[in-house]
Design a protein around this motif. Structure first.
Motif: not given
Lengths: 189, 987, 416, 91
Positions: A33-37, A51-63, A65-71
């Protein structure tokens, strides 16, 4: 490489696993897990095109996935170590992006159903106070599981992941097993 | 009595092919599947089922629903015993055990019934007027006697053995009640595609349609019910929840509901007993029906007197009537047409009728029975059950009628309770003579059917449809209106009759024994507000929450005040709608898993190495590690503390909060968070920091490490980690959003182990990967990112809590266990020793470091001797307020204390006094915050706050602990028992 | 006529015809020496003590609804004097001493029941802080006992000693603490004050203050203007609303505290037990109901009702502490309006408006304070000097930094 | 209660931690001195009616929100990110 042997969050070297009816619970020890801010309001980075998704979302990419954790904040997941390293490099080079490795900050339990979505829905009804559309496939959110703060990711109709602070792994595991083991009638909705 | 002999087609609601045996008060009986305990008791001729609260009068079954005030039994036995359970709501199961309550020596011969003889002395509020002399008698004599007599059932005193679940639903529409209105509403909404939850407290859906025996579309109403339920059950957007009571309405469309998952079974088996549902609904329809009211008359409380509509329900749904002897006829007392419908139902089922006493002059029979028009009931006889009823006819003459049952029909009260849960008041409808849900009910809750005065079947069906259409429109859905089934008109034609005046007691609240006389006395004593009357008489405080008594009492009060009911007012109803088991409200884990526990990365290692654990906030931490031969915890703790001072110790300090602070403005931001300056900190360095609350008091302390430009790691105390993060986010988002800084909590990501003691460097040199630990390169308050054990990324901080040379080494959490093992292995020859929180405390007290007891939210930086750290040169949270007179002038200072007699133990929590001073709060000079035995000093030592303590070094003072009879002389010493110059930690 | 067992018997034998009104319902007079705003426990007690101890009889108590309808009638009835700080403890001990002679003073049985209170101890650190508190209690003569686990187990064997998330290690007990019948306290004071000439005026809402030249002259009410030499405000949760009419902002927020009672049960709980770790406290009423509560809901509210999370939290605490209560049923839940002050302690003081006095900030602890609050507020109103036990309850302590913060929670009311 | 989170929609209030009056956004300049800070730290309007207040989505996205809520009815009239309110200067 270090010769120290890593330990699963539940105190076992191998991932914990349990089955209850149609549900299988597996500790995902391979997940990184890597947190990006970024500064809120600045555009979201696209590390390696992810793709880093918008609020409440999770998206899968190549190898990965990413989900939104806050603004201005996301968590990137991957179970490919080399890819994780490339992602870290990409984030470090993105202007204004800050990286915090959280691979060891969380325990992740994957919950899968071999009887379609109904057992997952019934479990969700008893775990989190969120409406079905807030935990529909492609959604991820931090919320309360009883008294434990967790992140719930709906990876697919029949697949849920629950992340809790690593130190609370035992409580999460207990909670998930207890809830799953009760005879939950299949949801009608 | 035995069951009514009925054609099977009209009697489908009990299954005569499935007999079930059960016991009541130890005697065996038989009922059928589909019975409630109440209907089964009736079928066996059991009339006397309990005793009233105050007078211990005999009580029989009064209703057929959840409003039951009388038939409260203890269900089951042993740990599953459930006191005060309504027999009317208990589904019969094989082997059911129930017993009557609140009696001394058997329900038939209750010795406490002597209270009834003393009734004249036990008038409303009597206990406020007596039992005052002599004073000592209240607690010793009067009160224990009152307490023993009061109460109803008994708790088993055993832990509830069953499990409970909790769940959350989010429908578009919640329909509460599955009677005519509820079913029609659910059908309308379901067909329109809305997500619908239909909940009903009954095991069987249908509400009064199951009880009336009427026809819909020319067929039994139960056929229509079955057909609608079948359609609903087949729809994917509908969830049918029988046995589910919606007990409370909370804000924003949240409803509390309890589903009795397995209460109808002998034991829950693998299932939970009950589930607590929190239902968040966009709209809700309150189709909760109505409760019939009775009409108080003299001695109206005997077993055999019950509500007329309930009598009808027992006959139609369960095929029983409640006589003690089958041949006893039934009498009805009514003030409206509904009593006659009961008469008709009973006649149709072959029950012998003694007639209908109808208070309305000109009332006429609707069938082949006698109607006493313009007559009222004025008395009853029968010790344990009704034998005769006295009536006063229209011409004023009295006569007695023999009967075994009296059904009383006083009109119907809409079940408006849920609509009042937000304190909205019901409004009086002078025409229907009922309270209706008021206009200020909970947002999104739509009353429908009998619950808002549409009591007839035909009106309820139409109103249910109307309510659903309203809800759908509000939810932006369009719906076709389903056709309504054809039903007969059911007129009411009620005329007011609230009670029958008379000299004898006429019960209003049957459970709490409140009579019309009590209400009159309340009025006489100026307890005239409805709330005063209720509280003075205890009316409506019974387990039915006044469902069977409130409106009647209000009418009596209105009669006395002459103000009319509308102006007399009403009490409001509070949740829950019906009583809810605490075990389901508090469901989930009650033992060790009551709250989450956080374990350190070395927890399992510590467990395997003899650790005793202690709860610290959410965490479990190793308190000490007992070695073989150590029989007292002090032996372990002393050994561990000595090892740190002499060699090297290891302590898991992962629990300290860690917050990653990044961004170009991070330094500026931290300057405003900490009282001292952080922005001048160079990469690779650590600084001790103090955080204040905005009110200027100390909040938290810890270290701040600078890992690189614009990258800091803040540590917090274990207990405050969450709060500090919250406050820092507050500062970031709410106070200074213009600063470019981000915060991430990383507490769990790193296993952090303190390596402390003179040999700590030697030990660490054996695990780091070629990192120079020499004092010059890595001095006190240095930090670095490095690798250890052959390439494992790590962070190293040279900080000390013990006063020795010390480091904290952090590695990714999954390696914490292995690192601990490696350090133990590599340090064996150095005498490496794991130590727990007790030794940690000893070491920090010896060093005079503040911890939770000193940072208790009531202390200031100055009190700790750290006043200079609060920078006057910059703005920081709390800086201004720390200068207020009350804080600035507080001259208490942290000192060390050592007992004059070294063998004496100083107790933390003792208060400090000058030698020879009188000991009182006025002369109080401080208190001991922390104390321990110091193996280093070889004496007990303590830290404490003492008035002008910094100026009193050497003085002998008193440590007073009158709580435990202690008063100990101690010498004031500096708050550094070890190495006051700080040379050791810089070595 | 006085209340006594003898009189109860006499009335019973003569059909209860002799009982008269417990208090009069007088029309408001044009002018009083002192007007008390708020006919709750504190207001009624203040009027009683003004008449009884300070000889002030031209006193009116104005109540917007029915007397005793606020927190005095909706609390969990606990009385105790187990405080830590010198600003608080002598005051609560004064209150306890009043409670101990309440029935005899008022000729009204408010059922003061000194069956003790136990604060459970779950850790060594908590024992240390309770020892500090227990010693404060000892130093004011309130009395205290530090119980070890075995002593506690003897007294309350039904707690979860063996499988608890928060292990029970002992308790701090005040044996003189206990409960009183809440309504009875309001009625007792109302009746006694009325008998001494105090006018208790119900259904009379204060809608404004008449202030001239910085001096209060009287109050506007729903029943017309009432002149007053002095006005004392004791309106608990409505403090903000009422004092705003005099142009004052307060260090107070109004919050909701829920309380709960079960169906009646035969005696189980011997006194009051408080379980801080689980946010739960419990006692049993004379009628057999288990009376319990926990934390405030935590948000500003005037709604006198709360929400499910706290209900669940409280029940969870109860189940964790004493799993044998599981099969008892919650009968009723309700909410009270708490005047939560910024340091968790009350304010009894003059205000910047001459002749206007304020009594509030009781947080969830107002009931136990009722007698002393009435006593010291009466003292202040009558003498213009604070009572010895109430000198710390000043309004300016916040600005000056002389806080009375028992919990050390700081300026956040929902943490006190 | 349900809090209408501006980014996440309706979320149960149990996920949030309450702080108090949104006036806490208006931290005075140090020049305001002790008196100015005393007002800020301690005094509240405490209205019976519409109240702007701060909620922290602790078990969610860690946003601080300014929620406008009626303290008599608990009706919620709106919610905004506190950061936006502060930056927009409308606190």
């Amino acid at each position: 490489m270090t010769d120290l042997i890593p330990m699963g969050a539940l105190g076992t070297p191998d991932p914990a696993r349990a089955s209850h009816g149609a549900l299988t619970l597996t500790e995902n020890t391979a997940l990184m897990l890597i947190s990006v801010a970024t500064r809120p309001g600045t555009p979201a980075p696209h590390p390696l095109g992810l793709h880093l998704p918008g609020p409440g979302l999770w998206s899968q990419g190549q190898g990965a996935a990413a989900f939104w954790t806050g603004p201005g904040q996301w968590m990137i997941e991957t179970d490919v170590p080399d890819h994780a390293e490339r992602l870290r490099d990409a984030i470090r080079s993105a202007p204004g992006a800050r990286l915090t490795d959280q691979s060891d900050g969380w325990v992740c339990v994957e919950v899968t159903s071999d009887a379609g979505p109904a057992p997952i829905r019934a479990l969700l009804e008893r775990l989190v106070n969120l409406s079905p559309d807030q935990v529909a496939p492609g959604h991820a959110t931090r919320t309360l599981l009883h008294h434990l703060g967790c992140i719930v990711i709906r990876r697919a109709e029949d697949h849920l992941a629950v992340l809790a602070p690593r130190s609370a792994a035992g409580s999460l595991w207990h909670l998930l097993r207890e809830t799953a083991s009760r005879q939950v009638p299949a949801a009608t909705a | 009595m035995s069951r009514l002999d009925l054609p099977q087609s009209r009697d489908a609601l009990i299954d005569r092919n499935r007999p079930l045996s059960f016991t009541f008060d130890g005697r065996p009986y038989t009922g059928f599947a589909g019975d409630t305990l109440a209907s089964a008791l009736m079928a066996n001729g059991v009339q006397l089922v309990g005793r009233s609260f105050k007078y211990h009068r005999p009580r029989g079954i009064f209703s057929a629903g959840s409003e039951e005030p009388n038939a409260l039994v203890t269900l089951r036995s042993g740990a599953r015993a459930e006191p005060n359970t309504r027999a009317t709501m208990v589904e019969l199961f094989e082997g059911l055990e129930a017993s009557s309550q609140n009696h001394l020596g058997g329900v038939r011969h209750d010795l406490m019934a002597v209270n009834d003889l003393a009734a004249p002395f036990l008038s409303a509020g009597f206990y406020y007027k007596t039992f005052m002399w002599p004073r000592a008698f209240w607690e010793k004599l009067y009160e224990p006697a009152i307490r023993r007599a009061a109460g109803l059932g008994k708790l088993s005193m055993e832990a509830d053995p069953d499990s409970y679940d909790r769940g959350y639903l989010h429908p578009d529409l919640l329909v509460i009640g599955a009677g005519a209105a509820g079913l029609m509403a659910a059908l309308t909404a379901a067909r329109a595609g809305a997500e619908v939850v239909l909940a009903d407290e009954d095991a069987r859906m249908g509400g009064r349609l199951l009880a009336e025996g009427g026809l819909l579309d020319g067929a039994p109403a139960t056929d229509w019910v079955a057909q609608v339920l079948a359609e609903l059950a087949a729809l994917p957007n509908v969830r049918l929840m029988p046995r589910t009571t919606v007990f409370g309405v909370y804000d924003h469309g949240i409803y509390g509901a309890v589903e009795r998952v397995s209460d109808h079974l002998a034991t829950p088996g693998e299932q939970v007993r009950q589930t607590l549902w929190r239902i968040t609904a966009k709209r809700a329809i309150m189709a909760t029906g109505a409760t019939e009211r009775h009409i108080p008359f003299a001695d109206n409380d005997r077993p055999g007197v019950l509500l007329s509509g309930s009598l009808r329900a027992y006959a139609n749904r369960w095929g029983v009537t409640p006589q003690a002897r089958a041949t006893d006829p039934v009498l009805i007392f009514t003030n409206n047409d509904d009593g006659h419908r009961t008469a008709q139902s009973l006649l149709a089922r072959g029950v012998s009728l003694a007639g209908v006493v109808d208070s309305r002059s000109g009332a006429r029979s609707l069938g082949d029975y006698t109607t006493h028009a313009g007559a009222v009931v004025t008395g009853t006889k029968g010790r344990h059950g009704l034998r005769r009823v006295q009536i006063r006819t229209a011409d004023g003459s009295d006569s007695w009628i023999s009967c075994g049952v009296l059904g009383v029909a006083g009109g119907w009260n809409p079940n408006v309770q849920l609509a009042s849960h937000h304190r909205g008041r019901p409004v009086w409808d002078g025409e229907r003579l009922t309270f209706l849900p008021g206009p200020d009910g909970p947002a999104g809750l739509i009353p429908a059917g009998a619950a808002c005065g549409h009591g007839s079947t035909i009106a309820a069906l139409a109103d249910g449809r109307r309510a659903a259409q309203t809800a759908l429109t509000q939810l932006d859905r369009t719906a076709a209106a389903p056709a309504l089934p054809q039903a007969e008109e059911e007129p009411s034609a009620i005329t007011a009759l609230w009670h029958v005046p008379g000299q004898r007691r006429a019960w209003v609240d049957l459970q709490n024994d409140v009579t019309v006389k009590d209400i009159k006395l309340s009025h006489q004593e100026n307890m005239r507000s409805v709330e005063h009357m209720k509280r003075w008489t205890t009316l409506g405080m019974a387990t039915d929450q006044g469902k069977t008594s409130n409106v009647t009492a209000l009418a009596v009060m209105a009669e006395l005040t002459g103000n009319g009911i509308a102006r007399t007012g009403t009490t409001i109803f509070r949740p829950p709608y019906t009583p809810v088991a605490l075990s389901v409200l508090g469901g989930g884990d009650t033992g060790a898993n009551f709250r989450p526990r956080r374990l350190t990365p070395t927890h399992h290692w510590a467990e395997a190495n003899g650790a005793t654990f202690v709860e610290v906030g959410q965490w479990m931490r190793a308190q000490w590690y007992a070695q073989p031969g150590e029989t007292h915890w002090r032996q372990s703790v002393d050994r561990e503390a000595r090892a740190v001072r002499a060699a090297v110790g290891l302590c898991d300090v992962t629990t300290l909060g860690k917050i990653d602070v990044q961004g170009p403005d991070a330094g500026t931001f931290l300057d405003r968070i900490y009282a001292n300056t952080i922005s001048t900190l160079k990469p690779g360095r650590v600084r001790y920091g103090l955080m204040l609350r905005e009110d200027g008091f100390l909040y938290d302390d810890g270290t701040c490490a600078c890992l690189g430009d614009g990258h800091y790691v803040v540590t917090t105390t274990t207990g405050n980690a969450g709060l500090v993060f919250q406050r820092m986010e507050f500062a970031r988002q709410c106070l200074w959003p213009e600063l470019d800084v981000t915060l991430i909590s990383t507490t769990d990501a790193w296993a952090q182990i303190a390596v402390a003691g003179p040999k700590s460097r030697a030990l660490l040199e054996r695990v780091v990967d070629g990192f120079d630990l020499s004092n010059d390169v890595f001095p006190f308050m240095a930090c670095a990112e490095l690798t250890v054990c052959g390439g494992l990324p790590a962070r190293l901080f040279r900080i000390s809590f013990s006063g020795e040379v010390a480091y904290e080494l952090a590695v990714p959490a999954r390696y914490g266990h292995a690192l601990m093992e490696r350090l133990m292995e590599r340090g064996a020859d150095l005498g490496v020793t794991p130590y727990g929180t007790e030794a940690l405390a000893v070491l920090r007290i010896e060093k005079g470091h503040a911890a939770g007891a000193e940072l208790n939210g009531q202390t200031t930086a100055a009190m700790l001797g750290l006043g200079r750290m609060v920078s006057a040169k910059k703005d920081a949270i709390g800086a201004v307020m720390s200068r207020r007179e009350g804080l600035a002038d507080d001259s208490r200072r942290l000192v060390g204390l050592q007992p004059v007699d070294p063998g004496q133990k100083l107790p933390a929590g003792a208060h400090l006094f000058a030698e020879g001073a009188a000991q009182a709060l006025a002369t109080d000079e401080g208190w001991i915050t922390s104390a321990c035995y110091s193996p280093h000093v070889e004496s007990y030592i303590a830290l404490g706050f003492l008035e002008k303590g910094d100026q009193r070094l050497g003085e002998v003072i008193r440590c007073a602990n009158p709580l435990e009879g202690q008063d100990i002389s101690a010498r004031v010493v500096p708050a550094h028992f070890v190495d006051p110059e700080g040379g050791r930690l810089r070595d | 006529m006085g209340f006594s067992g003898f009189r109860v018997i006499k009335e019973a034998l003569t059909g209860h015809k002799g009982w008269g009104p417990l208090w009069r319902d007088p029309a408001p007079r044009a002018q009083y020496d002192i007007v008390i705003v708020g006919g709750g426990g504190h207001g009624l007690a203040t009027a009683y003590f003004l008449a009884k101890l300070y000889g002030r009889h031209r006193v009116a108590v104005l109540e917007k609804g029915w007397l005793g309808g606020g927190n005095i009638g909706r609390n969990t009835t606990i009385i105790r004097s187990n405080y830590l700080l010198p600003g608080n403890q002598p005051f609560y001990e004064l209150s306890m001493q009043h409670w101990e002679r309440q029935e005899q003073d008022l000729n009204f049985n408010s059922m003061v029941s000194q069956r003790g209170i136990i604060n459970l101890i779950h850790s060594d650190a908590q024992r240390d802080s309770f020892r500090r508190r227990g010693n404060s209690m000892m130093l004011t003569g309130a009395g205290a006992r530090l119980l070890d686990r075995d002593e506690l187990r003897q007294m309350v064997p039904f707690l979860n000693y063996d499988n608890a998330r928060f292990p029970i290690k002992g308790g701090l007990m005040q044996t003189r603490a206990g409960t009183a019948r809440h309504d009875g306290v309001a009625w007792g004071y109302a009746r006694a004050a009325d008998q001494m000439g105090v006018d208790i005026i119900q259904n009379c809402e204060v809608t404004g203050f008449r202030i001239e030249g910085g001096q209060v002259r009287g109050v506007e009410t729903s029943r017309g203007y009432i002149g007053a030499g002095k006005v004392g405000v004791a309106v608990a949760g409505s403090s903000g609303r009422v004092m705003a009419m005099a142009g004052l902002r307060l260090p107070i927020e109004s919050h909701v505290l829920q309380a709960f009672v079960t169906e009646g049960l035969k005696p189980v709980i011997p006194g009051v037990i408080t379980f801080g770790a689980g946010h739960f406290y419990i006692s049993q009423s004379d009628k057999g109901g288990l009376v319990f509560g926990g934390d405030i809901d935590g948000y500003n509210s005037y709604a006198q009702r709360g929400n499910l999370p706290v209900i669940e939290d409280v029940a969870e605490g109860g189940m964790a502490l004493m799993p044998m209560i599981g099969r008892a049923r919650l009968l009723r839940s309700w909410g009270g309006l708490m005047d939560m002050s910024m340091d968790g302690s009350p304010i009894i003081d003059r205000t910047p408006v001459e002749g206007l006095y304020f009594n509030g900030g009781w947080c969830y602890g107002g009931f136990k304070a009722t007698p002393a609050s009435g006593h010291v507020f009466a003292h202040l109103l009558a003498t213009d000097t604070p009572h010895d036990t109430a000198t710390a309850f000043r309004l300016d302590r916040f600005a000056r930094g002389h806080l009375i913060d028992e919990r050390g929670a700081g300026a956040q009311p929902n943490l006190h | 209660m349900l809090i209408p989170h501006p980014l996440l929609g309706l979320r149960d209030a149990q996920e949030f931690t309450y702080l108090g009056d949104a006036a806490l956004l208006n931290r005075p300049d140090p020049a305001a001195g002790e008196a100015g800070f005393a007002d800020y730290v301690y005094l509240r309007d405490n209205p019976a009616g519409v109240h702007r207040e701060l909620w922290f989505h602790e078990q969610g996205d860690r946003s601080w929100l300014v929620v406008t809520r009626n303290t008599l009815t608990h009706e919620i009239l709106g919610a905004e990110l506190a950061r936006d309110v502060k930056l927009g200067g409308t606190a």
